[in-house]
Design a protein around this motif. Sequence first.
Motif, PDB file in Angstrom:
ATOM      1  N   LYS A  87      17.315  46.862  44.991  1.00  0.00           N
ATOM      2  CA  LYS A  87      16.375  45.745  44.848  1.00  0.00           C
ATOM      3  C   LYS A  87      16.775  44.551  45.706  1.00  0.00           C
ATOM      4  O   LYS A  87      15.955  43.674  45.974  1.00  0.00           O
ATOM      5  CB  LYS A  87      16.260  45.323  43.377  1.00  0.00           C
ATOM      6  N   ILE A  88      18.045  44.492  46.155  1.00  0.00           N
ATOM      7  CA  ILE A  88      18.446  43.389  47.040  1.00  0.00           C
ATOM      8  C   ILE A  88      18.592  43.879  48.482  1.00  0.00           C
ATOM      9  O   ILE A  88      19.387  43.355  49.246  1.00  0.00           O
ATOM     10  CB  ILE A  88      19.743  42.701  46.557  1.00  0.00           C
ATOM     11  N   LYS A  89      17.773  44.874  48.864  1.00  0.00           N
ATOM     12  CA  LYS A  89      17.875  45.450  50.205  1.00  0.00           C
ATOM     13  C   LYS A  89      17.289  44.536  51.281  1.00  0.00           C
ATOM     14  O   LYS A  89      17.593  44.695  52.458  1.00  0.00           O
ATOM     15  CB  LYS A  89      17.169  46.804  50.248  1.00  0.00           C
ATOM     16  N   ASN A  90      16.437  43.589  50.879  1.00  0.00           N
ATOM     17  CA  ASN A  90      15.825  42.667  51.842  1.00  0.00           C
ATOM     18  C   ASN A  90      16.616  41.367  51.870  1.00  0.00           C
ATOM     19  O   ASN A  90      16.577  40.588  50.922  1.00  0.00           O
ATOM     20  CB  ASN A  90      14.370  42.393  51.439  1.00  0.00           C
ATOM     21  N   PRO A  91      17.365  41.095  52.960  1.00  0.00           N
ATOM     22  CA  PRO A  91      18.263  39.925  52.967  1.00  0.00           C
ATOM     23  C   PRO A  91      17.548  38.585  52.865  1.00  0.00           C
ATOM     24  O   PRO A  91      18.147  37.607  52.433  1.00  0.00           O
ATOM     25  CB  PRO A  91      18.994  40.054  54.316  1.00  0.00           C
ATOM     26  N   SER A  92      16.278  38.527  53.248  1.00  0.00           N
ATOM     27  CA  SER A  92      15.564  37.245  53.219  1.00  0.00           C
ATOM     28  C   SER A  92      14.822  37.003  51.903  1.00  0.00           C
ATOM     29  O   SER A  92      14.291  35.916  51.681  1.00  0.00           O
ATOM     30  CB  SER A  92      14.570  37.169  54.387  1.00  0.00           C
ATOM     31  N   ALA A  93      14.783  37.995  51.017  1.00  0.00           N
ATOM     32  CA  ALA A  93      14.055  37.850  49.760  1.00  0.00           C
ATOM     33  C   ALA A  93      14.792  36.926  48.793  1.00  0.00           C
ATOM     34  O   ALA A  93      16.024  36.872  48.777  1.00  0.00           O
ATOM     35  CB  ALA A  93      13.850  39.217  49.115  1.00  0.00           C
ATOM     36  N   GLU A  94      14.032  36.200  47.965  1.00  0.00           N
ATOM     37  CA  GLU A  94      14.638  35.281  46.999  1.00  0.00           C
ATOM     38  C   GLU A  94      15.485  36.027  45.972  1.00  0.00           C
ATOM     39  O   GLU A  94      16.509  35.502  45.512  1.00  0.00           O
ATOM     40  CB  GLU A  94      13.553  34.469  46.289  1.00  0.00           C
ATOM     41  N   LEU A  95      15.068  37.246  45.595  1.00  0.00           N
ATOM     42  CA  LEU A  95      15.872  38.049  44.663  1.00  0.00           C
ATOM     43  C   LEU A  95      17.273  38.262  45.225  1.00  0.00           C
ATOM     44  O   LEU A  95      18.272  38.153  44.516  1.00  0.00           O
ATOM     45  CB  LEU A  95      15.218  39.409  44.429  1.00  0.00           C
ATOM     46  N   THR A  96      17.327  38.599  46.515  1.00  0.00           N
ATOM     47  CA  THR A  96      18.613  38.847  47.174  1.00  0.00           C
ATOM     48  C   THR A  96      19.441  37.576  47.240  1.00  0.00           C
ATOM     49  O   THR A  96      20.647  37.577  46.951  1.00  0.00           O
ATOM     50  CB  THR A  96      18.381  39.398  48.600  1.00  0.00           C
ATOM     51  N   GLN A  97      18.802  36.479  47.626  1.00  0.00           N
ATOM     52  CA  GLN A  97      19.521  35.217  47.772  1.00  0.00           C
ATOM     53  C   GLN A  97      20.112  34.751  46.441  1.00  0.00           C
ATOM     54  O   GLN A  97      21.251  34.276  46.388  1.00  0.00           O
ATOM     55  CB  GLN A  97      18.578  34.142  48.336  1.00  0.00           C
ATOM     56  N   SER A  98      19.349  34.894  45.349  1.00  0.00           N
ATOM     57  CA  SER A  98      19.870  34.451  44.044  1.00  0.00           C
ATOM     58  C   SER A  98      21.030  35.347  43.606  1.00  0.00           C
ATOM     59  O   SER A  98      22.023  34.858  43.050  1.00  0.00           O
ATOM     60  CB  SER A  98      18.760  34.454  42.993  1.00  0.00           C
ATOM     61  N   ALA A  99      20.938  36.654  43.852  1.00  0.00           N
ATOM     62  CA  ALA A  99      22.037  37.555  43.483  1.00  0.00           C
ATOM     63  C   ALA A  99      23.311  37.187  44.235  1.00  0.00           C
ATOM     64  O   ALA A  99      24.416  37.249  43.688  1.00  0.00           O
ATOM     65  CB  ALA A  99      21.646  39.003  43.762  1.00  0.00           C
ATOM     66  N   ARG A 100      23.168  36.796  45.488  1.00  0.00           N
ATOM     67  CA  ARG A 100      24.350  36.452  46.296  1.00  0.00           C
ATOM     68  C   ARG A 100      25.011  35.149  45.842  1.00  0.00           C
ATOM     69  O   ARG A 100      26.139  34.861  46.227  1.00  0.00           O
ATOM     70  CB  ARG A 100      23.965  36.355  47.776  1.00  0.00           C
ATOM     71  N   ARG A 101      24.313  34.363  45.019  1.00  0.00           N
ATOM     72  CA  ARG A 101      24.924  33.129  44.507  1.00  0.00           C
ATOM     73  C   ARG A 101      25.847  33.386  43.324  1.00  0.00           C
ATOM     74  O   ARG A 101      26.564  32.496  42.885  1.00  0.00           O
ATOM     75  CB  ARG A 101      23.819  32.137  44.113  1.00  0.00           C
ATOM     76  N   ILE A 102      25.820  34.618  42.805  1.00  0.00           N
ATOM     77  CA  ILE A 102      26.762  34.977  41.751  1.00  0.00           C
ATOM     78  C   ILE A 102      28.171  34.983  42.331  1.00  0.00           C
ATOM     79  O   ILE A 102      28.413  35.524  43.410  1.00  0.00           O
ATOM     80  CB  ILE A 102      26.439  36.370  41.176  1.00  0.00           C
TER      81      ILE A 102
END
Length: 347
Positions: A87-102
Amino acid sequence: ITNGIILCPKSLLTDWEKKLWEWAPEIRVLKVRGNRDQRKLLWDSLAHIYLTTYETLRQDLPDPDYGWLDKIARKNFDVAILDEIQKIKNPSAELTQSARRIEADRRWGLSGTPLENRTEELIAVFAFLKPKLLRYDDAFEPIVVKEKIRPYFLRCRKADVLTDLPEKNCEEVWLELSSAQRKAYERAEKDGIVDLNSRGDSVTVQHVLALITKLKQICNLDPATGESCKLEYLNDQLDDITDNGDKALIFSQYTDKTLVLLEPRLKQFNPHVYHGMLSDSQRDRIIDDFQNRDDCKILLMSVKAGGLGLTLTRANFVFHFDLWWNPAVAAQAEDRAHRIGQKKTVY
């Protein structure tokens, strides 16, 4: 490790909650759901595991560059586990960005399809799991990617570990469109091509895909008459399947244009419809009914909502009423029935 976070799709929240209770009842688990005030209270409470969805985290841990957005989620953990990490395969998606803030010392990703289309997707996943291990230039050298991730990639295939799992037999069935479907198809195709040609240089791949989608939906059911060669075939098959005490899953990517229209016409099999607009409690009730009630004989499922993680071993027949664009997604959907606990051959 004294605390952690588990992110998963909405459809798997209850399954995770049950499994954690079953395997480790001593662990305090908080499922972070509800309205904003309820979620804030939960994030501020003490727990060993915070269990929530990718979408909830996106709401509760927004981009710090937007100072007016209030962050209510905690972001420091000893371990972070991302289920269905593709689900975080798209680096520009907001889902991905929020996960990376963990922020977590230990990071795990679970997936049946970590790479669905392109090597770049795997690189995006590892940007969370092991930052700086891969560069996007590596996408041109798949062998290099494979070697770099080898120490961090644990592959467990069903064929290796579930030696007693019954077979899965796949069959492709070709059907002739009904006369009404054929006429509707040819008319839509002709009108669509005229529309594409009229757009000239402004035509895009999205316009072409929109036409293909419309034609696929007509192959499911004629919108004017409701005629469907697929439905006729399905009805015949379901009569035999349910007479033998078996159950079936029926997948489509079109909730409104197909699943909702099929439900009243398959009423004799007491169907439920499982789609993305259901609440958590509605999803749980539907899955529980299908797994435990004999009178609920078929489950009509959106591929997107029901194609991941669920265990539906009461079914041993799976029908793709239409096929998702990506064969890997379709295969993962049908494996909802081909899992631990299945005792019958899956068709």
